[in-house]
Design a protein around this motif. Structure first.
Motif, PDB file in Angstrom:
ATOM      1  N   ARG A   3       0.861  -1.189   0.000  1.00 57.97           N
ATOM      2  CA  ARG A   3       0.000   0.000   0.000  1.00 57.97           C
ATOM      3  C   ARG A   3       0.883   1.219   0.000  1.00 57.97           C
ATOM      4  O   ARG A   3       1.866   1.289   0.741  1.00 57.97           O
ATOM      5  N   ILE A   4       0.528   2.200  -0.826  1.00 58.48           N
ATOM      6  CA  ILE A   4       1.258   3.470  -0.821  1.00 58.48           C
ATOM      7  C   ILE A   4       0.256   4.605  -0.751  1.00 58.48           C
ATOM      8  O   ILE A   4      -0.917   4.461  -1.108  1.00 58.48           O
ATOM      9  N   ALA A   5       0.729   5.743  -0.286  1.00 59.60           N
ATOM     10  CA  ALA A   5      -0.092   6.949  -0.232  1.00 59.60           C
ATOM     11  C   ALA A   5       0.765   8.131  -0.671  1.00 59.60           C
ATOM     12  O   ALA A   5       1.985   8.142  -0.482  1.00 59.60           O
ATOM     13  N   PHE A   6       0.115   9.107  -1.279  1.00 61.72           N
ATOM     14  CA  PHE A   6       0.811  10.317  -1.690  1.00 61.72           C
ATOM     15  C   PHE A   6      -0.192  11.462  -1.743  1.00 61.72           C
ATOM     16  O   PHE A   6      -1.393  11.252  -1.740  1.00 61.72           O
ATOM     17  N   LYS A   7       0.336  12.672  -1.748  1.00 62.96           N
ATOM     18  CA  LYS A   7      -0.536  13.842  -1.833  1.00 62.96           C
ATOM     19  C   LYS A   7      -0.164  14.684  -3.039  1.00 62.96           C
ATOM     20  O   LYS A   7       0.978  14.675  -3.507  1.00 62.96           O
ATOM     21  N   MET A   8      -1.170  15.379  -3.542  1.00 56.39           N
ATOM     22  CA  MET A   8      -1.013  16.286  -4.680  1.00 56.39           C
ATOM     23  C   MET A   8      -1.813  17.542  -4.364  1.00 56.39           C
ATOM     24  O   MET A   8      -2.590  17.564  -3.413  1.00 56.39           O
ATOM     25  N   PHE A  44      -8.837  11.228  -2.131  1.00 53.33           N
ATOM     26  CA  PHE A  44      -9.672  12.034  -1.255  1.00 53.33           C
ATOM     27  C   PHE A  44      -9.265  13.498  -1.384  1.00 53.33           C
ATOM     28  O   PHE A  44      -8.136  13.800  -1.771  1.00 53.33           O
ATOM     29  N   PHE A  45     -10.183  14.408  -1.042  1.00 57.66           N
ATOM     30  CA  PHE A  45      -9.927  15.842  -1.174  1.00 57.66           C
ATOM     31  C   PHE A  45     -10.093  16.534   0.168  1.00 57.66           C
ATOM     32  O   PHE A  45     -11.124  16.396   0.822  1.00 57.66           O
ATOM     33  N   ASP A  46      -9.081  17.302   0.577  1.00 58.14           N
ATOM     34  CA  ASP A  46      -9.136  18.122   1.784  1.00 58.14           C
ATOM     35  C   ASP A  46      -9.496  19.545   1.362  1.00 58.14           C
ATOM     36  O   ASP A  46      -8.671  20.257   0.786  1.00 58.14           O
ATOM     37  N   GLU A  47     -10.735  19.957   1.625  1.00 58.11           N
ATOM     38  CA  GLU A  47     -11.234  21.264   1.190  1.00 58.11           C
ATOM     39  C   GLU A  47     -10.497  22.426   1.839  1.00 58.11           C
ATOM     40  O   GLU A  47     -10.414  23.503   1.259  1.00 58.11           O
ATOM     41  N   GLU A  48      -9.979  22.241   3.041  1.00 55.26           N
ATOM     42  CA  GLU A  48      -9.288  23.327   3.734  1.00 55.26           C
ATOM     43  C   GLU A  48      -7.962  23.683   3.089  1.00 55.26           C
ATOM     44  O   GLU A  48      -7.532  24.834   3.142  1.00 55.26           O
ATOM     45  N   THR A  49      -7.299  22.699   2.477  1.00 56.70           N
ATOM     46  CA  THR A  49      -5.956  22.937   1.942  1.00 56.70           C
ATOM     47  C   THR A  49      -5.841  22.704   0.440  1.00 56.70           C
ATOM     48  O   THR A  49      -4.757  22.895  -0.122  1.00 56.70           O
ATOM     49  N   ASN A  50      -6.949  22.283  -0.203  1.00 54.34           N
ATOM     50  CA  ASN A  50      -6.927  21.914  -1.630  1.00 54.34           C
ATOM     51  C   ASN A  50      -5.935  20.779  -1.905  1.00 54.34           C
ATOM     52  O   ASN A  50      -5.375  20.685  -2.992  1.00 54.34           O
ATOM     53  N   THR A  51      -5.749  19.930  -0.918  1.00 58.94           N
ATOM     54  CA  THR A  51      -4.841  18.803  -1.058  1.00 58.94           C
ATOM     55  C   THR A  51      -5.609  17.548  -1.456  1.00 58.94           C
ATOM     56  O   THR A  51      -6.653  17.246  -0.881  1.00 58.94           O
ATOM     57  N   LEU A  52      -5.082  16.847  -2.435  1.00 56.94           N
ATOM     58  CA  LEU A  52      -5.592  15.542  -2.839  1.00 56.94           C
ATOM     59  C   LEU A  52      -4.743  14.489  -2.131  1.00 56.94           C
ATOM     60  O   LEU A  52      -3.516  14.565  -2.137  1.00 56.94           O
ATOM     61  N   PHE A  53      -5.401  13.530  -1.512  1.00 58.99           N
ATOM     62  CA  PHE A  53      -4.721  12.458  -0.810  1.00 58.99           C
ATOM     63  C   PHE A  53      -5.070  11.155  -1.511  1.00 58.99           C
ATOM     64  O   PHE A  53      -6.238  10.801  -1.625  1.00 58.99           O
ATOM     65  N   ALA A  54      -4.076  10.461  -2.020  1.00 64.46           N
ATOM     66  CA  ALA A  54      -4.298   9.225  -2.772  1.00 64.46           C
ATOM     67  C   ALA A  54      -3.704   8.045  -2.022  1.00 64.46           C
ATOM     68  O   ALA A  54      -2.641   8.156  -1.406  1.00 64.46           O
ATOM     69  N   VAL A  55      -4.406   6.933  -2.098  1.00 68.34           N
ATOM     70  CA  VAL A  55      -3.911   5.684  -1.521  1.00 68.34           C
ATOM     71  C   VAL A  55      -4.246   4.557  -2.490  1.00 68.34           C
ATOM     72  O   VAL A  55      -5.301   4.581  -3.132  1.00 68.34           O
TER      73      VAL A  55
END
Length: 103
Positions: A3-8, A44-55
């Motif tokens: 499993r990996i995770a990353f942010k964009m 997933f999307f974090d509305e507070e930071t406009n960060t996309l979190f992928a797993v």
């Protein structure tokens, strides 16, 4: 299986467009990901930071390792107007370290 995770980072105001484009993901891109061993892929999307979190789970290459393929390069170009990207249109992607997992 690993499993990996990353942010964009998504540009401000493009959440609906990002979701629309992924709801209509090109079949040939989805097939490439599956053939490369990518499974159980969520963003997933974090509305507070406009960060996309992928797993994702992977048996082979990560989705981030497929940049040499024509279809991935085309997808990157298609997404470049709504995301933070590198000079080759690849998304700026930051790997995340796992600190907890409950199976």
């Amino acid at each position: 299986m690993q499993r990996i995770a990353f942010k964009m980072k998504l540009k401000l105001g493009y959440e609906a467009e990002y979701k629309k484009r992924h709801d209509e993901i090109w079949p040939e891109l989805a097939q490439l990901l599956k053939e490369a061993g990518v499974r159980d892929y969520s963003i997933f999307f974090d509305e507070e930071t406009n960060t996309l979190f992928a797993v994702q789970k992977q048996d082979g290459a990560s989705s981030q390792d497929l940049g040499s393929t024509a279809i991935v390069q085309k997808w990157w170009a298609y997404m470049a107007d709504i995301m933070d990207t590198n000079s080759d249109n690849s998304p700026v992607s930051v790997p995340l370290k796992e600190v907890f997992y409950l199976e």
